[in-house]
Design a protein around this motif. Structure first.
Motif, short mmCIF file in Angstrom:
data_model
loop_
_atom_site.label_atom_id
_atom_site.label_comp_id
_atom_site.label_asym_id
_atom_site.label_seq_id
_atom_site.Cartn_x
_atom_site.Cartn_y
_atom_site.Cartn_z
N GLU A 1 97.75 -11.23 10.73
CA GLU A 1 99.25 -11.30 10.60
C GLU A 1 99.88 -9.81 10.47
OE1 GLU A 1 100.19 -13.93 7.65
OE2 GLU A 1 99.68 -15.60 8.54
N LYS A 2 100.76 -9.51 11.06
CA LYS A 2 101.48 -8.16 10.88
C LYS A 2 101.96 -7.66 9.63
CE LYS A 2 103.44 -7.89 15.79
NZ LYS A 2 104.68 -7.80 16.39
N LEU A 3 102.57 -8.67 8.84
CA LEU A 3 102.88 -8.61 7.61
C LEU A 3 101.85 -8.40 6.65
CD1 LEU A 3 105.09 -8.44 5.27
CD2 LEU A 3 104.79 -10.70 5.05
N ALA A 4 100.73 -8.95 6.92
CA ALA A 4 99.31 -8.58 5.93
C ALA A 4 98.79 -7.17 6.39
CB ALA A 4 98.23 -9.65 6.30
N MET A 5 99.05 -6.83 7.75
CA MET A 5 98.63 -5.64 8.25
C MET A 5 99.32 -4.42 7.30
SD MET A 5 97.72 -5.97 12.06
CE MET A 5 97.03 -7.65 12.74
N ALA A 6 100.66 -4.62 7.24
CA ALA A 6 101.59 -3.73 6.80
C ALA A 6 101.41 -3.60 5.09
CB ALA A 6 103.03 -3.90 7.08
N ASN A 7 101.20 -4.69 4.79
CA ASN A 7 100.87 -4.90 3.21
C ASN A 7 99.56 -4.07 2.74
OD1 ASN A 7 103.17 -5.93 2.54
ND2 ASN A 7 102.33 -8.01 2.53
N LEU A 8 98.60 -4.22 3.44
CA LEU A 8 97.35 -3.72 3.58
C LEU A 8 97.46 -1.97 3.56
CD1 LEU A 8 94.33 -3.45 3.42
CD2 LEU A 8 94.10 -3.89 5.89
N LEU A 9 98.12 -1.52 4.66
CA LEU A 9 98.47 -0.01 4.53
C LEU A 9 98.97 0.23 3.42
CD1 LEU A 9 98.11 2.51 6.22
CD2 LEU A 9 100.05 1.81 7.39
N SER B 1 92.75 -6.13 15.37
CA SER B 1 92.33 -4.79 15.44
C SER B 1 93.31 -3.81 16.22
CB SER B 1 90.85 -4.71 16.04
OG SER B 1 90.93 -5.08 17.36
N LEU B 2 93.85 -4.01 17.20
CA LEU B 2 94.64 -3.25 18.00
C LEU B 2 95.96 -2.66 17.12
CD1 LEU B 2 95.46 -1.64 20.48
CD2 LEU B 2 96.26 -3.83 21.49
N ARG B 3 96.60 -4.04 16.75
CA ARG B 3 97.94 -3.84 15.57
C ARG B 3 97.61 -2.97 14.46
NH1 ARG B 3 100.03 -9.69 16.71
NH2 ARG B 3 101.16 -9.37 18.66
N LEU B 4 96.29 -3.11 13.96
CA LEU B 4 96.21 -2.30 12.63
C LEU B 4 95.65 -0.92 13.07
CD1 LEU B 4 95.89 -2.23 9.70
CD2 LEU B 4 93.63 -3.14 9.94
N SER B 5 95.22 -0.65 14.08
CA SER B 5 94.83 0.51 14.56
C SER B 5 96.17 1.22 14.70
CB SER B 5 93.90 0.39 15.78
OG SER B 5 92.75 0.07 15.59
N GLN B 6 97.02 0.88 15.48
CA GLN B 6 98.16 1.45 15.64
C GLN B 6 99.25 1.94 14.48
OE1 GLN B 6 99.74 -1.84 18.23
NE2 GLN B 6 99.24 -0.65 20.14
N MET B 7 99.17 0.98 13.46
CA MET B 7 99.72 1.00 12.39
C MET B 7 98.87 2.36 11.56
SD MET B 7 100.58 -2.53 10.52
CE MET B 7 101.81 -3.61 11.23
N ALA C 1 94.46 7.68 24.13
CA ALA C 1 95.85 7.89 23.85
C ALA C 1 95.99 8.83 22.67
CB ALA C 1 96.83 6.40 23.64
N LEU C 2 95.04 8.59 21.75
CA LEU C 2 95.26 9.28 20.17
C LEU C 2 94.29 10.54 20.36
CD1 LEU C 2 94.62 6.10 18.02
CD2 LEU C 2 96.72 7.31 18.70
N ALA C 3 93.83 10.89 21.24
CA ALA C 3 92.91 12.28 21.16
C ALA C 3 93.73 13.44 21.34
CB ALA C 3 92.10 12.14 22.75
N PRO C 4 95.01 13.37 21.95
CA PRO C 4 95.82 14.45 21.51
C PRO C 4 96.30 14.96 19.98
CG PRO C 4 96.61 13.37 23.41
CD PRO C 4 95.71 12.56 22.75
N HIS C 5 96.19 13.61 19.10
CA HIS C 5 96.40 13.55 17.92
C HIS C 5 95.29 13.80 17.07
CE1 HIS C 5 100.61 12.12 18.89
NE2 HIS C 5 100.01 11.32 19.53
N ARG C 6 94.20 14.21 17.49
CA ARG C 6 92.83 14.37 16.86
C ARG C 6 92.35 13.29 16.24
NH1 ARG C 6 96.30 18.23 15.31
NH2 ARG C 6 96.00 18.02 13.04
N ILE C 7 92.89 12.01 16.71
CA ILE C 7 92.34 10.69 16.15
C ILE C 7 91.04 10.20 17.01
CG2 ILE C 7 92.58 8.59 15.37
CD1 ILE C 7 95.46 9.22 14.80
N ARG C 8 90.04 10.20 16.56
CA ARG C 8 89.01 9.53 17.26
C ARG C 8 88.77 8.14 17.18
NH1 ARG C 8 84.35 10.58 15.89
NH2 ARG C 8 84.46 11.11 13.68
N VAL C 9 88.40 7.29 18.28
CA VAL C 9 88.36 5.88 18.31
C VAL C 9 86.94 5.70 19.02
CG1 VAL C 9 89.33 3.90 18.93
CG2 VAL C 9 90.79 5.76 18.45
N ASN C 10 86.17 4.95 18.28
CA ASN C 10 84.99 4.30 18.88
C ASN C 10 84.53 3.18 18.57
OD1 ASN C 10 83.65 7.14 20.06
ND2 ASN C 10 84.11 7.67 18.24
#
Length: 268
Positions: free
Chosen positions: A67-75, A119-125, A181-190
């Motif tokens: 749930e998006k709200l739970a993700m936002a609250n987690l962050l 996982s995709l939405r939480l990663s984006q947040m 997409a995130l490499a230019p921001h120096r965020i690694r995703v594996n």
């Protein structure tokens, strides 16, 4: 090669049991501040109670990780506790059987919502926060690291779990896409894809069918089922500076099982 994560702040989902719990504990023991997140509040409270004397290093968050709200609250809870987030491990998984000849849309959508979109939405947040908190830092610094946990079902389809297999495959492709997409921001995703590892689901399966243990061991070239701690060590490497030039990779932790011939064996 530096494997230190001392002082880093991490979110680990699916942290109440099995693989997620092993990862969360491992990162904590290596000096990271860790937010244990899971939908099972009772189980979460039980495991985090071991760290009651050191709340500066460990916190917990209970909520529906799809749930998006739970993700936002987690962050938000993580930032309140630790001021920043450097590491995200998406270890939450939802496993359910589905009829390969009649995979109704409700079941497939649930698999995709729980295992891909969560996982995709939480990663984006989290990535947006990582980018914001890195403003002003040098171009050589690492902004953050994200790791997605999947299983060999992504590449070795399980007929009785078709929806889950599809969701795992989609998550691995999302890992590669986010890495670019995130490499230019120096965020690694594996990603880490596993099999023949003692996950919560495998523990449950072995209780129902003890004979399955011998079958799995026989189909694993290294001849054993690994404890979840060994998968956690791979995650540790991927989120450390030791892997600072590694992104977009799906690392396989399976004792060689993906090299075996059996396609229809249960993979958990």
């Amino acid at each position: 090669m530096s494997m230190s994560i001392q002082g880093k702040s991490a979110i680990v989902t699916g942290a109440a049991r099995g693989v997620g719990l092993a990862i969360a504990r491992h990162l904590t023991e290596r000096g990271a501040q860790v937010m244990f997140a899971d939908s099972d509040e009772a189980a979460l409270n039980s495991v985090v109670s071991d760290y009651e004397d050191d709340q500066s290093q460990v916190r917990r968050f209970a909520g529906n990780m799809s749930e998006k709200l739970a993700m936002a609250n987690l962050l938000s809870a993580t930032l309140d506790a630790f001021d920043r987030v450097d590491i995200l491990v998406n270890a939450h998984r939802f496993v359910k059987d589905s009829d390969p000849l009649d995979t109704d849309m409700d079941t497939l959508e649930e698999m995709l919502r729980q295992n891909l979109m969560a996982s995709l939405r939480l990663s984006q947040m989290v990535a947006k926060r990582m980018i914001k908190q890195a403003e002003g830092e040098g171009p050589a610094s690492q902004t953050g690291a994200i790791v997605n946990i999947s299983t060999l079902a992504a590449r070795r389809p399980i007929p009785s779990m078709l929806g889950y297999s599809i969701a795992c495959a989609a998550q691995e492709q999302a890992t590669r896409g986010l890495a670019l997409a995130l490499a230019p921001h120096r965020i690694r995703v594996n990603g880490v894809s596993f099999s023949s590892v003692m996950s919560h689901e495998l523990q449950c399966a072995l209780k129902e069918d003890p004979d399955k243990r011998a079958q799995i061991i026989a189909g694993t070239p290294l001849g054993r089922i690994a404890p979840a701690d060994e998968l956690a060590e791979t995650v540790h490497y991927l989120v450390s500076d030791g892997a600072r030039f590694v992104t977009g990779q799906i690392m396989t932790v399976d004792g060689g099982r993906s090299l075996a011939d059996s396609v229809t064996a249960q993979i958990l």
